[in-house]
Structures are given as structure tokens and as C-alpha cells.
Scaffold this active site. Structure first.
Site, PDB file in Angstrom:
ATOM      1  N   HIS A   9       0.788  -1.229   0.000  1.00  0.00           N
ATOM      2  CA  HIS A   9       0.000   0.000   0.000  1.00  0.00           C
ATOM      3  C   HIS A   9       0.815   1.271   0.000  1.00  0.00           C
ATOM      4  CE1 HIS A   9      -4.145  -1.466   0.553  1.00  0.00           C
ATOM      5  NE2 HIS A   9      -3.555  -2.502   1.124  1.00  0.00           N
ATOM      6  N   LYS A  35      -9.378  13.935   4.135  1.00  0.00           N
ATOM      7  CA  LYS A  35      -8.547  12.736   4.172  1.00  0.00           C
ATOM      8  C   LYS A  35      -7.622  12.900   5.360  1.00  0.00           C
ATOM      9  CE  LYS A  35      -7.243  13.790  -0.057  1.00  0.00           C
ATOM     10  NZ  LYS A  35      -6.983  12.860  -1.137  1.00  0.00           N
ATOM     11  N   ARG A  36      -6.872  11.839   5.700  1.00  0.00           N
ATOM     12  CA  ARG A  36      -5.938  11.999   6.799  1.00  0.00           C
ATOM     13  C   ARG A  36      -4.997  13.177   6.532  1.00  0.00           C
ATOM     14  NH1 ARG A  36      -5.959   8.128  11.042  1.00  0.00           N
ATOM     15  NH2 ARG A  36      -4.190   9.340  11.757  1.00  0.00           N
ATOM     16  N   LYS A  38       0.223  14.329   1.606  1.00  0.00           N
ATOM     17  CA  LYS A  38      -1.067  14.649   0.975  1.00  0.00           C
ATOM     18  C   LYS A  38      -1.217  16.157   0.737  1.00  0.00           C
ATOM     19  CE  LYS A  38      -3.601  10.637   2.913  1.00  0.00           C
ATOM     20  NZ  LYS A  38      -4.341  10.040   1.767  1.00  0.00           N
ATOM     21  N   THR A  53      -8.628   6.625  -2.728  1.00  0.00           N
ATOM     22  CA  THR A  53      -9.960   6.112  -3.091  1.00  0.00           C
ATOM     23  C   THR A  53     -10.999   7.210  -2.975  1.00  0.00           C
ATOM     24  OG1 THR A  53     -10.112   5.260  -0.835  1.00  0.00           O
ATOM     25  CG2 THR A  53      -9.634   3.665  -2.579  1.00  0.00           C
ATOM     26  N   LYS A  64     -14.578   8.386  -5.045  1.00  0.00           N
ATOM     27  CA  LYS A  64     -15.878   8.686  -4.429  1.00  0.00           C
ATOM     28  C   LYS A  64     -16.404  10.042  -4.905  1.00  0.00           C
ATOM     29  CE  LYS A  64     -14.172   6.470  -0.212  1.00  0.00           C
ATOM     30  NZ  LYS A  64     -13.550   6.791   1.100  1.00  0.00           N
TER      31      LYS A  64
HETATM   32  C1  LIG Z   1     -12.309   6.991   1.467  1.00  0.00           C
HETATM   33  C2  LIG Z   1     -11.919   7.430   2.804  1.00  0.00           C
HETATM   34  C3  LIG Z   1     -10.588   7.725   3.077  1.00  0.00           C
HETATM   35  C4  LIG Z   1      -9.487   7.666   2.032  1.00  0.00           C
HETATM   36  O1  LIG Z   1      -9.329   8.945   1.470  1.00  0.00           O
HETATM   37  P1  LIG Z   1      -8.072   9.289   0.531  1.00  0.00           P
HETATM   38  O2  LIG Z   1      -8.399  10.656   0.033  1.00  0.00           O
HETATM   39  O3  LIG Z   1      -8.077   8.275  -0.564  1.00  0.00           O
HETATM   40  O4  LIG Z   1      -6.881   9.251   1.393  1.00  0.00           O
HETATM   41  C5  LIG Z   1     -10.263   8.139   4.351  1.00  0.00           C
HETATM   42  N1  LIG Z   1     -11.197   8.258   5.314  1.00  0.00           N
HETATM   43  C6  LIG Z   1     -12.489   8.002   5.073  1.00  0.00           C
HETATM   44  C7  LIG Z   1     -13.485   8.166   6.169  1.00  0.00           C
HETATM   45  C8  LIG Z   1     -12.904   7.570   3.815  1.00  0.00           C
HETATM   46  O5  LIG Z   1     -14.186   7.288   3.593  1.00  0.00           O
END
Ligand SMILES: *Cc1c(COP(=O)(O)O)cnc(C)c1O
Length: 887
Positions: free
Chosen positions: A424, A617-618, A623, A728, A732
Site C-alpha cells: 500500500h 482525508k488523513r 497529501k 480512493t 468517491k
Molecule cells: C475513502 C476514505 C478515506 C481515504 O481517502 P483518501 O483521500 O483516498 O486518502 C479516508 N477516510 C475516510 C473516512 C474515507 O471514507
């Protein structure tokens, strides 16, 4: 509603529902099982009816007559809810608040799920097909009730029933506490995979840990992140404790060697301490199918041996309680780091505890089939979600060698044909390593096996590449440092038959950088790519019901939810006025909903017609939320410098941030503080008004994501090229009719390929240039971008509060080599954001881009992804659960 009816679900539950004590069956806890046991092997498809035939006559009639049936319609649902309120919860309907309504509604749906769950498990056991076991230290599941209602196809029934009882379904759904047993993308991927596995009828179990405390709850106090414990287990109707399914797990001790009657050396792992693993099962319903898989989470508790009783009887009550607490610590907390490993002993204990309990379970199930060991990989596929479960490789070899008496080669052949490993990340700080002394202490026998695995591996490498002396050191599982370290990724590669990355760029990068030598050794076929995906059930149907409804009105039903390529049918309507109007109305309604949430949680009033720019996101330097907030400051300064007339021509924007920083990640916490400090100034500046608002939404999690993502116009996926394995949330957002601004990184590249480069805002340097750019920073040939320098000067003037707080964010770029290339990409970022403003002002064009993008997102379903794993790595087949008879 017709569109929601799922014929197979609405029938009377199976004739096959009685609980039979068979391996893998998961009868409800507390229901005593029949005494007779049978070993069912080799039953072909269609012979499941023999389950009933096997029930002894006298019981049979009574069983079938009193079989639980779940509810069939609205009335049935209401009586189940009332029954649960009055009996299970011991309350009266007069005294039923939303929380009690949630509990009763969940219990009613849970009853339905259990029936399908039992049938699925029995079916899988009878057919004795190959199963996949997905080992993940994180499962970021979110809420279960809404998902269960939609997957069963009874949400409308529940909505009507709850309305009769005086409740709004949205309020009831909101009572549920998220199951937040994960950090971010990796854990959410595991949850999307479980949904797809069940929906595609694959026989599969997830194995994880039942953390007492999931990821912490984030509060923002005075602009700073504060962590609060997450007590998610207070009421959780979705789990079933299996106090009869326990495994004793050994730690510490020593190894004694003896010689058996054949002169073979046998190792005995003795002494140490025992901790008990107790199984908790969570049903995973598939969408529009009766298939219901199992997620088994292990909880730790003290092994109640004689020793404890002795202590207790001797009056040493305190010490026996302390033992209990120490044992429970193992599954107490989820480590809150995302993409960072810190070799903590307790973390290693968690890993072994979970892996050993899971393998014991898998092996026990296999042994009941009485098949020879060599057939193990034909019955069992185990996927390692990152290196966290890599000890499973060693544990299976130990079981086969020490407990089952197989020879090394035969055992190792079984092991390597069983495991697959998903990488990952390429971030060096995230690559797992454990010190040899720590493993020696905690798992002495495993360390010996690791050394043997390494020895045989290096010998084979040496035979094949006798000239390349350095190669051995590079690929060795043991790093010759002080202290020596075990490289878990190397162990996972050597112990698996397939290794995959999670997006094309990432899979190419691992083959050419961190795992290059292994490609030389094993050949390129061992390394493959499976681009991540997301479940359209949760991320479209559940999160954005109105968009889902609109799409189904144009694609001819809900087939797109099980075959996401069906989405391409909406491209035919891209010019259809009514369709476009409906599309725009839905986006606006979603933005109004988010605006309400922003007001309630952050106290900021935002205009729903402004451009919503989202980065959730985190929080992590790679990032680059810092790039985003520096860009926001640049925008603010630009607006401030304008005349009022000029300002009026600008595109209003709301910059929305969300995400947790690991509690020990100081820089990430500074970024959160800067975002909040900027918000405080900008949001109260009368010159600016609605032209710019900056909001940090606290406690980002799955259920917040379900509100935020459908309301986005543009979202940011702006990692330094080559650092984000896939991402991911980019998928979305696009699936929900938002556009994205992003770097050429992770799955952004494949998203671009699918939706077309006119429909995405790409910027920044490419992965192949990163090394040279970093070099330029280090050797002083880089000048900080002048616009970025102006931003820094403004921060340093104190415009956003204490300058000291933000000094480190600036000096990381200016003085410490700008590792994440914020300065290099700043100009391109600002220019591209200006293009976003221009594009948004042309709403007709914008909506065309959005519709076209959604239409082309079929590839990113986790169903596609799971089918690729099933065929290319796991070699498993779907197994349909027969429809019920006579319904
Ligand atoms: C999809 C998702 C992530 C992943 O987000 P990235 O932008 O791909 O890092 C992190 N936290 C939650 C709650 C998510 O639904």
C-alpha cells in the site's frame, strides 16, 4: 417502492435456516445446537436440502414450524420493532426515543440478516468450496443499519414503518455510532472489499481485531486538534460474541528441541504466557443477494487457567485482575498512525495475537474436511492487507512443521501457494520493520523460522546469481543494522505467490524501486496491479440517494449498482435539459445539506451556491494540505488587493477541510491549526464576505464523508507525485458528480484515462522528476516560488496569529529541502485553481463535465477490483445461495 424490491430477499427465509453444527456455521449465540454431528464433504451444488433431511424427525417438525422468519412487509417490520422495544429493550413504546427506535430497528434488521447469514455459511460449508480470508488490521466500516436496509432492499419498508411509529428514518439512522476500526484509505478499502465479496457471492471471511477503542474522536478546541476516546462498543447490535469460539495464544517462553522416533528434530515452543482470543462475528450482507459473509474480529481476554484461580483463592485478587487487564490491553486500541510505523511491542503483540487466532480458525476449519495437507491452497486463499499480517506466513509454516509434522519443503510450498500480499505504500517511514531482539523475546520459535526462511531463500538466490554479492544483502529478510531488523515486506514477498500494488503507477513504482531486486529474482509475473475501487452501494446509493434515483431512472433500473459500467448510459442524456436540471438541483440540495452541517458543527455560514472546494482525508505532509492552505492564503491576499468592483467579478468559494492527524504527528497538527487560524481571519473579514470561507470540519469519518462527498464541486487530491499509492476518495468524489484537482499520482492517472483529460484539473510535477527536484533543493539551486514567499511573509507578519506556531511549516519548505515539493508545484497549483474558477462560472460546461465523468466511472467499482483478485490471485468462484422454496 418497486425499484427497491429485491425478489429473492422478500421471500420467506430459507427452509435451510435450522442451525446445524458444522464447521463454519455461525448459529446465533445462545441457541443450543443439535447434538448429532456429521461431516459433510464433497456435497455438490443443489444438495443443500439434505441439511433438513438430517434433522431428526421429532425435532424437525417443531423446528420448521417455529423458524424465525424476519418481517415481510411494513406491518411485519412494525411489529418486530415494537416487540424489540418492549421485550429486548424492556421499554414501553410511550417511552421510546430515537435511540431506542434505532436499537429496535437494528435488531429487527439483524434478525433478518442472521437467517441469510446462517444459510450462506451452511451453503459454503456443504459445497466445501475454496474460501478467501482477508486479513486486515483495519476495517473502517462506518454505519451498518442504513447499509443493511439498502442491501436487503427494505429501506422503504422501514421508512414507512418508522413513520407510522412517529420517527423520521434519517434521525434513527443518525443514532448509530460509526464502527471506526481503521485510520483511512486502507481500512475503508477493506470495508468496500467485504461489501463487494458478499455482493458478488464469493465465499469470503474478513479477519481483524475488535478494538475496544477505535480511531479517536477529533475535537477542535481553539483551532487545535484534541483527541477524545471513541467508546463505540457501548451498544453494538451488529456483533455476535462467540464465547464458544476461543483460541489460546502463546507469547514469550523458549524453544526446546527433541528428536522423534524417525530421527527428525522437532521444536517445542514452551512456557511464556497465554492470552485468550474470543471471536466476535459481524454479518456482512451482500447487495440484492441473500449471500451474507462473515467478519470475525478477535478480542483479547485473560486465559482462565488454574493459575488464576489459585491466585484468586490465595486472596491475590488484585493480581488476578491485573492479569485480566493486561490481556485485554492487546485488543484495546487501534494504533492511530496512517502511513507510519513505530516498532511498539504492543503493536507486534496485536499482530501475532490476531494472526495466530485467525490461522488457528482457518486450519481447524480445513482439518474438518479431512483433506490431505497438499490441498490446503486449493481450499484456502489468504490475502495480506499490507505487511501487518505477515507473521501469518511464519505461523502457518510453524503449524505445518511443528504441529503437523510436515517436511520443510512441503510445508513451505503450501504456505507460498496460500498467501497473496498487497503493498500500500512506498513511503520509507511506513515500511514495517521489527527488531530481532523484540521478536526473539516475544516469539522465539518464529524468529528461528524467519531465519530458516531467509537462509533457504538467500541460498537459492546465491545459486542463481553467484556473481552478485550485494544482491543478497539488499533482498535479505534481515537488515544487518544495530539492532538487526526483520523487513516485513521482504518476508511477505518471499512468502506469497502474488504481490500487488493498488494503482498502475504505484505497481510500476514498486517494481522499479523498492522491490526491483525481487522482480529480478522471481520474475515479473509475481508482481501485478489491481487498481483500487469503491463500493457504489455505499458511495452512491447510500450517500447520494437522489443521484442514485436519477441515474436509475435513465439506465433502466438499479443494475448499475451491480454493474457500474451501466453508468455509461447516462452519457446519452448529457444534453437533456430536464436531466441536467435535475442533476443541478440534486447537487444544490446536497450542498445545502452540507451548509447546514457546517453551520451546526463549525458555526460558519456558507452560501450553498458558492464553489465548494473540499479536501478531506488523513492530514499528512505527503497529501499536502499545507499546499492547499497556502493557496487559500494566496487567494485571500489576491482578493484583499483588489478594488471592490474587481472583487465582485470573482468566483465565491468555500474551502472545506477535514481529517485527523495522528496524535504524535506534530507537523500535521500544525497544519490543522493553520487552517483554523486562517479561517478565523478570513471568515470575519468584511472585505471578503462570501467570496471566501475556510472551514475545518471536525472528526472526519465514514458517515461525515457520506454527507461531505456528495456536496463537493471540486475536491483536492494533490499529493506529491509518486507518494499516494492510489487514493480512493478521488473515486468517491467523481462518482458523486464532483470534479477533481489533482497531481499525476495514484489512481488520478487512471481516472483521467477513463473520464478524459478535459474533465479533470491536473497540475504539478511528475513522479519521474521528483528525485531531481529534491536534489535541487538539497544542493541549493532552487528558489522559493515568489507567490509562495509572499504567503510566508504574511504568516510571519502575524496576520493569522502567533507566528511561532507556523514557523516549522514554513521552514520545512524554505530551509529543510522542501521534501514534498510544495514550492515546486505552487505556481502550477495556483494557475490551475484559477482555471477551476473560470470553468465553474460556465455552469453549462461544468455540468457537462460532471455528467460525462460519472458516466465513465464504471471501472472504479470495487466489484471490478474483487473480480480481478478472485481470478488473478485467489482462484475462487462465486457460490450462489439458492433461492428459498415455496415462498
Ligand atoms: C475513502 C476514505 C478515506 C481515504 O481517502 P483518501 O483521500 O483516498 O486518502 C479516508 N477516510 C475516510 C473516512 C474515507 O471514507
Amino acid at each position: 417502492m418497486a425499484s427497491e424490491s429485491l425478489p429473492t430477499r422478500q421471500r420467506r427465509p430459507s427452509m435451510g435456516a435450522p442451525i446445524v453444527d458444522i464447521q463454519g456455521s455461525v448459529g446465533p449465540a445462545g441457541i443450543s445446537r443439535p447434538k448429532h454431528k456429521r461431516t459433510f464433504t464433497g456435497f455438490g451444488a443443489g444438495e443443500i436440502k439434505s441439511v433438513e433431511a438430517s434433522i431428526p424427525e421429532p425435532q424437525r417438525e417443531a423446528w420448521l414450524k417455529h423458524q424465525v422468519s424476519g418481517f415481510k412487509d411494513k406491518d411485519g417490520f412494525e411489529s418486530e420493532v415494537v416487540r424489540h422495544v418492549e421485550t429486548t429493550l424492556a421499554r414501553s413504546m410511550f417511552n421510546c426515543d430515537e435511540s431506542a427506535a434505532y436499537s429496535a430497528c437494528s435488531l429487527a434488521f439483524r434478525d433478518r440478516l442472521i437467517l441469510e447469514w446462517n444459510r450462506t455459511q451452511q451453503r459454503q460449508t456443504f459445497v466445501d468450496s475454496k474460501r478467501l480470508y482477508y486479513l486486515s488490521l483495519e476495517f473502517l466500516m462506518g454505519r451498518a443499519l442504513d447499509n443493511a436496509m439498502l442491501n436487503i432492499g427494505q429501506k422503504d419498508t422501514a421508512k414507512a414503518g418508522l413513520a407510522d411509529l412517529g420517527f423520521r428514518i434519517e434521525d434513527v439512522i443518525e443514532q448509530e455510532h460509526d464502527a471506526a476500526l481503521g485510520n483511512g484509505g486502507l481500512g475503508r478499502l477493506a470495508a468496500c472489499f467485504l461489501d463487494s465479496l458478499a455482493s458478488l457471492n464469493y465465499p469470503a471471511w474478513g479477519y481483524g481485531l475488535r478494538y475496544r477503542y477505535g480511531i479517536f474522536k477529533q475535537e477542535i478546541i481553539d483551532g487545535y486538534q484534541v483527541e477524545v476516546p471513541d467508546y463505540w462498543l457501548d451498544f453494538n447490535p451488529w456483533e455476535f460474541p462467540r464465547h464458544d469460539v476461543t483460541v489460546d495464544i502463546q507469547f514469550f517462553g523458549h524453544v526446546r528441541k527433541s528428536t522423534d522416533e524417525n530421527g527428525r528434530t522437532v521444536a517445542h515452543w514452551e512456557g511464556g504466557e497465554i492470552v485468550k482470543a474470543v471471536a466476535y462475528d459481524v454479518p456482512i450482507p451482500g447487495y440484492a443477494t441473500p449471500s451474507t459473509n462473515n467478519l470475525r474480529l478477535w478480542s483479547s481476554t485473560a486465559a482462565s487457567g488454574e493459575f488464576d484461580f489459585q491466585k484468586f483463592n490465595n486472596g491475590d485478587y488484585e493480581s488476578s485482575v491485573a492479569d485480566q487487564q493486561r490481556a485485554e490491553t492487546i485488543s484495546a486500541v487501534l494504533y492511530p498512525n496512517d502511513n507510519l510505523e513505530r516498532g511498539k511491542e504492543l503493536r507486534l503483540k496485536q499482530q501475532y495475537f490476531w494472526v495466530a487466532a485467525s490461522l488457528y480458525d482457518i486450519v481447524r476449519r480445513f482439518k474438518k474436511s479431512k483433506r490431505p495437507w497438499k490441498e490446503f491452497p486449493e481450499q484456502v486463499a489468504i490475502q495480506l492487507n499490507d505487511t501487518h499480517p505477515t507473521l501469518a506466513v511464519v505461523e502457518l509454516q510453524r503449524i505445518l512443521l511443528d504441529l503437523e509434522g510436515l517436511e520443510w519443503d512441503e510445508a513451505w510450498n503450501i504456505v507460498t501457494n496460500t498467501f497473496g500480499y498487497t503493498n500500500h505504500t512506498v513511503l520509507p517511514e511506513a515500511l514495517e520493520k521489527w527488531s530481532v531482539p523484540l521478536i526473539q523475546h516475544l516469539l522465539p520459535r518464529h524468529l528461528q523460522i524467519i531465519y530458516d526462511i531467509n537462509l533457504y531463500f538467500l541460498q537459492s538466490v546465491e545459486r542463481r546469481f553467484p556473481e552478485e554479492r550485494d544482491l543478497l544483502g539488499r533482498v535479505s529478510i534481515i537488515e544487518e543494522s544495530q539492532p538487526k531488523m526483520v523487513r516485513m515486506a521482504h518476508l511477505a514477498i518471499v512468502g506469497s505467490h502474488k504481490v500487488n500494488g493498488v494503482a498502475e503507477l504505484h505497481s510500476d513504482l514498486i517494481k522499479t524501486t523498492i522491490f526491483k531486486d525481487f522482480v529480478t529474482i522471481f520474475g515479473p509475473d509475481k508482481f501485478t496491479n489491481v487498481t483500487n475501487g469503491i463500493t457504489p452501494r455505499r458511495w452512491l446509493h447510500q450517500a447520494n440517494p437522489r443521484l442514485s434515483e436519477l441515474i436509475s431512472s435513465k439506465t433502466g433500473g438499479k443494475d448499475f449498482l451491480t454493474d457500474l459500467n451501466e453508468l455509461n448510459k447516462i452519457e446519452l442524456y448529457v444534453k437533456d435539459k430536464a436531466f441536467r436540471k435535475a442533476w443541478a438541483d440534486i447537487k444544490l440540495a446536497n450542498k445545502e445539506r452540507l451548509a447546514k452541517h457546517i453551520k451546526a458543527s463549525a458555526g460558519v455560514t456558507v452560501d450553498p451556491t458558492a464553489l465548494f472546494d473540499v479536501q478531506v482525508k488523513r492530514i499528512h505532509e505527503y497529501k499536502r494540505q499545507q499546499l492547499n492552505i497556502f493557496g487559500v492564503i494566496h487567494r485571500y491576499l489576491t482578493l484583499k488587493a483588489m478594488s471592490p468592483e474587481e472583487r465582485k467579478k470573482q468566483q465565491p468559494r468555500v474551502s472545506i477541510f477535514g481529517g485527523k492527524a495522528a496524535p504524535g504527528y506534530w507537523m500535521a497538527k500544525q497544519i490543522i491549526h493553520l487552517i483554523n487560524s486562517v479561517g478565523k481571519v478570513v471568515n470575519n473579514d468584511e472585505d471578503i464576505g462570501d467570496l471566501l470561507k475556510v472551514v475545518f470540519l471536525e472528526d472526519y469519518n465514514v458517515s461525515k464523508a457520506e454527507i461531505i462527498i456528495p456536496a463537493s464541486d471540486i475536491s483536492e487530491h494533490i499529493s506529491t507525485a509518486g507518494t499516494e499509492a492510489s487514493g480512493t476518495s478521488n473515486m468517491k468524489f467523481v462518482l458523486n458528480g464532483g470534479l477533481i484537482i489533482g497531481t499525476c499520482d495514484g489512481a488520478n492517472i487512471e481516472i483521467t484515462r477513463e473520464i478524459g483529460e478535459n474533465n479533470i484539473f491536473l497540475f504539478g510535477n511528475l513522479a519521474e522528476d521528483v528525485e531531481d527536484l529534491r536534489h535541487a533543493h538539497t544542493y541549493g539551486t532552487h528558489e522559493i516560488d515568489p507567490d509562495l514567499n509572499r504567503v510566508f511573509q504574511e504568516i510571519e507578519k502575524g496576520t493569522f496569529g502567533s507566528t511561532q506556531d507556523f514557523a516549522a511549516l514554513i521552514s520545512a519548505v524554505r530551509d529543510h529541502g522542501d521534501y514534498y515539493l510544495v514550492s515546486d508545484d505552487f505556481h502550477s497549483y495556483i494557475e490551475t485553481q484559477a482555471l477551476v474558477d473560470d470553468a465553474y462560472r460556465n455552469q453549462e460546461e461544468w455540468i457537462t463535465k460532471c455528467i460525462t465523468s460519472v458516466a465513465r466511472m464504471g471501472f472504479f467499482s470495487s466489484d471490478r477490483c474483487i473480480n480481478e483478485y478472485a481470478e488473478g490471485i485467489w482462484n475462487i468462484e462465486p457460490l450462489r445461495v439458492e433461492k428459498e422454496e415455496g415462498a
